[in-house]
Design a protein around this motif. Structure first.
Motif, PDB file in Angstrom:
ATOM      1  N   VAL A 129      53.454 133.715  52.882  1.00 17.44           N
ATOM      2  CA  VAL A 129      52.294 133.718  52.006  1.00 17.44           C
ATOM      3  C   VAL A 129      51.035 133.845  52.845  1.00 17.44           C
ATOM      4  CG1 VAL A 129      51.011 132.418  50.256  1.00 17.44           C
ATOM      5  CG2 VAL A 129      53.516 132.277  50.366  1.00 17.44           C
ATOM      6  N   THR A 130      50.179 134.757  52.424  1.00 17.73           N
ATOM      7  CA  THR A 130      48.836 134.871  52.984  1.00 17.73           C
ATOM      8  C   THR A 130      47.858 134.783  51.822  1.00 17.73           C
ATOM      9  OG1 THR A 130      48.777 137.270  52.772  1.00 17.73           O
ATOM     10  CG2 THR A 130      49.677 136.386  54.825  1.00 17.73           C
ATOM     11  N   SER A 131      46.588 134.774  52.129  1.00 21.20           N
ATOM     12  CA  SER A 131      45.607 134.652  51.044  1.00 21.20           C
ATOM     13  C   SER A 131      45.537 135.946  50.230  1.00 21.20           C
ATOM     14  CB  SER A 131      44.241 134.301  51.612  1.00 21.20           C
ATOM     15  OG  SER A 131      43.870 135.265  52.572  1.00 21.20           O
ATOM     16  N   ASP A 132      46.155 137.008  50.725  1.00 22.34           N
ATOM     17  CA  ASP A 132      46.206 138.279  50.005  1.00 22.34           C
ATOM     18  C   ASP A 132      47.467 138.263  49.134  1.00 22.34           C
ATOM     19  OD1 ASP A 132      45.623 140.799  49.210  1.00 22.34           O
ATOM     20  OD2 ASP A 132      45.773 141.724  51.187  1.00 22.34           O
ATOM     21  N   LEU A 133      47.299 138.000  47.864  1.00 21.81           N
ATOM     22  CA  LEU A 133      48.412 137.688  46.959  1.00 21.81           C
ATOM     23  C   LEU A 133      49.540 138.727  47.002  1.00 21.81           C
ATOM     24  CD1 LEU A 133      49.314 135.659  44.747  1.00 21.81           C
ATOM     25  CD2 LEU A 133      48.364 137.245  43.075  1.00 21.81           C
ATOM     26  N   ASP A 134      50.761 138.250  47.254  1.00 16.61           N
ATOM     27  CA  ASP A 134      51.965 139.088  47.251  1.00 16.61           C
ATOM     28  C   ASP A 134      51.904 140.195  48.306  1.00 16.61           C
ATOM     29  OD1 ASP A 134      52.896 137.514  45.193  1.00 16.61           O
ATOM     30  OD2 ASP A 134      52.238 138.873  43.631  1.00 16.61           O
ATOM     31  N   GLU A 135      51.069 140.017  49.320  1.00 12.76           N
ATOM     32  CA  GLU A 135      50.940 141.034  50.364  1.00 12.76           C
ATOM     33  C   GLU A 135      51.393 140.526  51.737  1.00 12.76           C
ATOM     34  OE1 GLU A 135      50.230 144.155  50.503  1.00 12.76           O
ATOM     35  OE2 GLU A 135      49.479 144.595  48.496  1.00 12.76           O
ATOM     36  N   GLY A 136      51.852 139.280  51.819  1.00 15.29           N
ATOM     37  CA  GLY A 136      52.260 138.731  53.109  1.00 15.29           C
ATOM     38  C   GLY A 136      53.506 139.407  53.652  1.00 15.29           C
ATOM     39  N   PRO A 137      53.775 139.226  54.957  1.00 10.04           N
ATOM     40  CA  PRO A 137      54.926 139.880  55.598  1.00 10.04           C
ATOM     41  C   PRO A 137      56.250 139.568  54.895  1.00 10.04           C
ATOM     42  CG  PRO A 137      53.467 138.933  57.256  1.00 10.04           C
ATOM     43  CD  PRO A 137      52.953 138.467  55.929  1.00 10.04           C
ATOM     44  N   ILE A 138      57.026 140.621  54.632  1.00 10.71           N
ATOM     45  CA  ILE A 138      58.296 140.512  53.912  1.00 10.71           C
ATOM     46  C   ILE A 138      59.396 140.043  54.854  1.00 10.71           C
ATOM     47  CG2 ILE A 138      60.087 141.873  52.770  1.00 10.71           C
ATOM     48  CD1 ILE A 138      57.796 143.644  51.668  1.00 10.71           C
ATOM     49  N   SER A 161      45.627 128.103  47.407  1.00  9.24           N
ATOM     50  CA  SER A 161      44.260 128.400  47.829  1.00  9.24           C
ATOM     51  C   SER A 161      44.253 129.057  49.201  1.00  9.24           C
ATOM     52  CB  SER A 161      43.438 127.104  47.894  1.00  9.24           C
ATOM     53  OG  SER A 161      43.897 126.320  48.982  1.00  9.24           O
ATOM     54  N   PRO A 162      43.261 129.890  49.478  1.00  7.10           N
ATOM     55  CA  PRO A 162      43.171 130.533  50.796  1.00  7.10           C
ATOM     56  C   PRO A 162      43.182 129.508  51.931  1.00  7.10           C
ATOM     57  CG  PRO A 162      41.607 131.532  49.278  1.00  7.10           C
ATOM     58  CD  PRO A 162      42.199 130.361  48.559  1.00  7.10           C
ATOM     59  N   GLU A 163      42.558 128.343  51.693  1.00 10.53           N
ATOM     60  CA  GLU A 163      42.495 127.327  52.749  1.00 10.53           C
ATOM     61  C   GLU A 163      43.900 126.826  53.096  1.00 10.53           C
ATOM     62  OE1 GLU A 163      40.683 127.242  49.857  1.00 10.53           O
ATOM     63  OE2 GLU A 163      38.957 128.177  50.871  1.00 10.53           O
ATOM     64  N   LEU A 164      44.697 126.580  52.055  1.00  9.61           N
ATOM     65  CA  LEU A 164      46.047 126.075  52.326  1.00  9.61           C
ATOM     66  C   LEU A 164      46.926 127.174  52.937  1.00  9.61           C
ATOM     67  CD1 LEU A 164      47.847 123.627  52.251  1.00  9.61           C
ATOM     68  CD2 LEU A 164      48.476 124.174  49.892  1.00  9.61           C
ATOM     69  N   CYS A 165      46.753 128.405  52.450  1.00 11.33           N
ATOM     70  CA  CYS A 165      47.472 129.540  53.070  1.00 11.33           C
ATOM     71  C   CYS A 165      47.176 129.583  54.569  1.00 11.33           C
ATOM     72  CB  CYS A 165      47.030 130.869  52.444  1.00 11.33           C
ATOM     73  SG  CYS A 165      47.596 131.110  50.752  1.00 11.33           S
ATOM     74  N   GLU A 166      45.924 129.455  54.891  1.00 12.62           N
ATOM     75  CA  GLU A 166      45.501 129.533  56.285  1.00 12.62           C
ATOM     76  C   GLU A 166      46.126 128.397  57.089  1.00 12.62           C
ATOM     77  OE1 GLU A 166      43.825 130.752  59.693  1.00 12.62           O
ATOM     78  OE2 GLU A 166      43.903 131.843  57.776  1.00 12.62           O
TER      79      GLU A 166
END
Lengths: 285, 285, 285, 285
Positions: free
Chosen positions: B224-233, B178-183
């Motif tokens: 992991v960010t809330s933007d699926l599969d878009e977090g820093p590599i 969830s976005p909340e947990l990502c955050e």
């Protein structure tokens, strides 16, 4: 007196059915041939069967074709028969980047790339000397608007006819090809894209790669279709990079991958090792 | 009697200004330290300066921090000071695929991965024995609907508090966070995606890779960010495949790249070698 | 009026002692410089400390050297100060194989290789046109016996003096260099060997590789010493091959690795990124 | 009622003569079979012809063998007929290093490695629990002198007989195998050597690699012969390292290459993809 041996390359594509290998090899035996290389693949995706043979034979081309004709007919095959090593008549399109053209010409002269290049065509003049060093005719036509673009593509069509061109290579030619020309050259138009497709389609892929912070950059040689950067992939390579690299450095680093990937794809195509299976390629290395 | 040497790892992030290295190395010298490893990077994209040091010193942690305090203040640094090799408290989330968990646990036991894993949490029970073999506690909670998903995430939050967790690893955990947990876990939540991002985001990447006919498949470890599969590599690897491979075979082939890529990313993170520069990572290998 | 910035590259080698980084960075600060790149290494094998800096500064060379002098003296350093990007005066020796020379010249012209090549020297005449295309003077002297070999090496020595040569590159020069010349050019003579050293030393490495049935072939760029193919390794690359490849095909496949490996080694050397640590090299990439 | 289909794997080796493919495919057709995979190779070195087929057929094993018998006799073939996917009875020998055994057992359980391991035999006791976790019997016999070594090898021989073993794998078993046992297990004894052979034969290859300063380290899976580290190579992999790596770090880095290289070699062998051509291997991937 012993007749000289011929070395043939054959490709067959048809619906996958039992008995094909036996039928084909029977025709080879009947014409006194010996199989020196053989690869086959049955596609679970399309139900098609693909085969590539190299055959040494004392038969003439006519005799060999006659022996194969019943097999080809029986299995309703798409097929090609050619001489191993015959240089493919290849038209190269470039803009200003030299590295891919340089690699193609160097490899061709070194005897490692079975192509014959009657013409390099460009929308700029800057690679004239490079082509000249390798004794390859060079023409440039500026592309600045719709009319000049149409004229350029007409020149491509004319050159293809004039030189009986079998393959057109976009060696970092930085213009989008019209759907009409894509259609006309379908299956014989190869592009090098400077990213690891399907990542970073479209323009400025190294800038995109830098922004996204990828740890490997790459290059993709593919057939061109009217669906931009979506044509069947022939070959891909990657190289490791890190956070210290600027977009400009990525460009320089990526050039090696671009030229080797394109040259490899052209070599396989010229050797009849690339077959189309829907949106995918079969590569008989 | 000679005091035992301490081996410290330090990271600093601040605006890029002249004199930082001299100021930091001055504090190191002042506390009797010796720099054994040093890396730095100035980001042209963000104007930030990044530094990682390893320092051998006879000073206590308090003495060392006191020596560094004025420098940190002067340059308004974000910084960390830790002991080289201290195992990072790591929570691992899994579903049913065993290969990544197996690699993490095997490497940890072999002394090659400086993590300490107080708990493996899963939405299935099938990896209980594997965790058990390595004497790692294992819990499973089914995730079948919104309520059970919320309960699972609450258990993650509780476990993070309970065990003072520094890193959460999604070792092929097949639920969207969830976005909340990502955050809440921002910058300390690492996932392994089974494709060479940004290609083939989302579900079934090997099936997508097969359909697209790529010649290399890969894996990507990323924050992991809330933007699926878009977090820093953090890390990526690829392996060559060809047209003969079925989607199921791609899955098997890709597992090696997944586990080595994830383990590498976790190792670098645990060694304080991963720093964030906007959407990109700095990796001080 | 603001003075133009200078961009310096510095390398230091000395016994590993505490305080070096602080002393060096202090001299940089004192001369108004800003460190833009920094790498260091302490060798456990030899007890030596190695450092490479890039520094932007408004100081003149004389001012900068004056600031550094006390540090250099205090730590008894071997050091170098140069301008970032200054082309290295490089003499290239070749025989008949064109691929390495072609890559060096192409990269140099493309602005990707900071060398300036006043002369290509060969024991054959066949690469004259290639050098000519890139406007590089070319001389050939046959080497057929001891006397002609001595004359060739004397020409090398004279050319080194005449052009103030900083690096000599053996770009597939197929003659063994005399111990005297190896000694004279120690640390500035780089060779490309067409195998993955230490495997397949000596002649015909691809034939050896075929006979041994290796699954990867490679290339090694190394400093030349009088101990044949045993000098410090700078860079290596490999490429996968299989049982179908003839020795002749291995030669063609290996050429890519040879040219990219040699060009990479020359680039690093020209950028002052290669330092010697006994029989090993430090590469500050 | 339709009979169940059988999926056979066939390998043939014989002198290279015209007509083999036709004869073999004729026998396949005659027994109602369909070729699903086919690879062949003619060795210019030895004049031998190698073929591997996968065939789907409704024929019984007896019927299929009967159809093939005249072909096999006519061409004086060495051949094998087996069921695709049948697990190979494999004995694994280990010492104390766990990574290769762990990978073999993990892959076997995951259904990715078609072997069945009735016994792990070791000269130490430390890997007993690992074998136990995978429910594989484990025995240890110390090897400390000539007598205990002979006893260990006798136990190998007995186990091979007892379990009808088809492959013996040295998964980092750190004892030299006697020439007699090498001879007895010729062609079914595979070792993993922790270097990129032929570089760094013998003991402590990572220490040798560090001393030599190589930029890539690797691993080699090969058949064992009485000529130490000289047996036919099956698979090799390498990984990049740099000057910062200690010998101990090289050991850790190299383990990944060792386990994946050995597992790959065992997989190919178990799938009948490895054939011997003198001192070289044919790998029908």
């Amino acid at each position: 007196m012993a007749l000289p041996h011929n070395h043939w390359v054959l490709t067959f594509v048809c619906a996958d059915l039992p008995g094909i290998v036996h039928a084909v090899s029977g025709a080879v035996v009947a014409s006194g041939g010996n199989i020196t290389e053989s690869q086959q693949f049955s596609s679970a995706d399309t139900g098609r069967f693909f085969m590539r043979l190299q055959v040494e034979s004392e038969a003439s081309r006519g005799e060999f074709e006659a022996a194969l004709a019943p097999v080809v007919e029986r299995y309703d095959m798409t097929w090609r028969l050619d001489v191993v090593g015959r240089p493919l008549r290849t038209l190269v399109l470039v803009s200003t980047a030299a590295h891919c053209l340089n690699d193609l010409l160097f490899r061709q002269r070194a005897g490692q790339l079975p192509v014959q290049i009657p013409l390099v065509l460009s929308n700029h003049g800057s690679l004239r000397d490079l082509a000249g060093f390798y004794d390859v005719p060079f023409e440039s036509l500026p592309v600045t608007d719709a009319a000049s673009k149409a004229a350029f593509e007409q020149r491509v069509i004319d050159a293809v006819d004039e030189h009986d061109i079998e393959l057109v290579v976009l060696a970092r030619y930085m213009q989008i090809i019209s759907p009409e020309l894509c259609e006309r050259l379908a299956g014989r138009l190869i592009n090098i894209h400077h990213s690891f497709l399907p990542g970073f389609k479209g323009a400025n892929p190294y800038k995109q790669a830098h922004a996204r912070g990828v740890k490997l950059i790459g290059a993709t040689a593919h057939f061109v279709t009217s669906d931009l950067d979506e044509g069947p992939i022939i070959e891909q390579n990657v190289v490791r990079v890190d956070h210290t690299r600027t977009p400009a450095e990525l460009v320089a680093i990526g050039q090696d991958e671009e030229s080797r990937t394109l040259t490899q794809a052209v070599k396989w195509f010229a050797e009849d090792r690339v077959l189309l299976d829907g949106a995918r390629t079969i590569i008989f290395r």
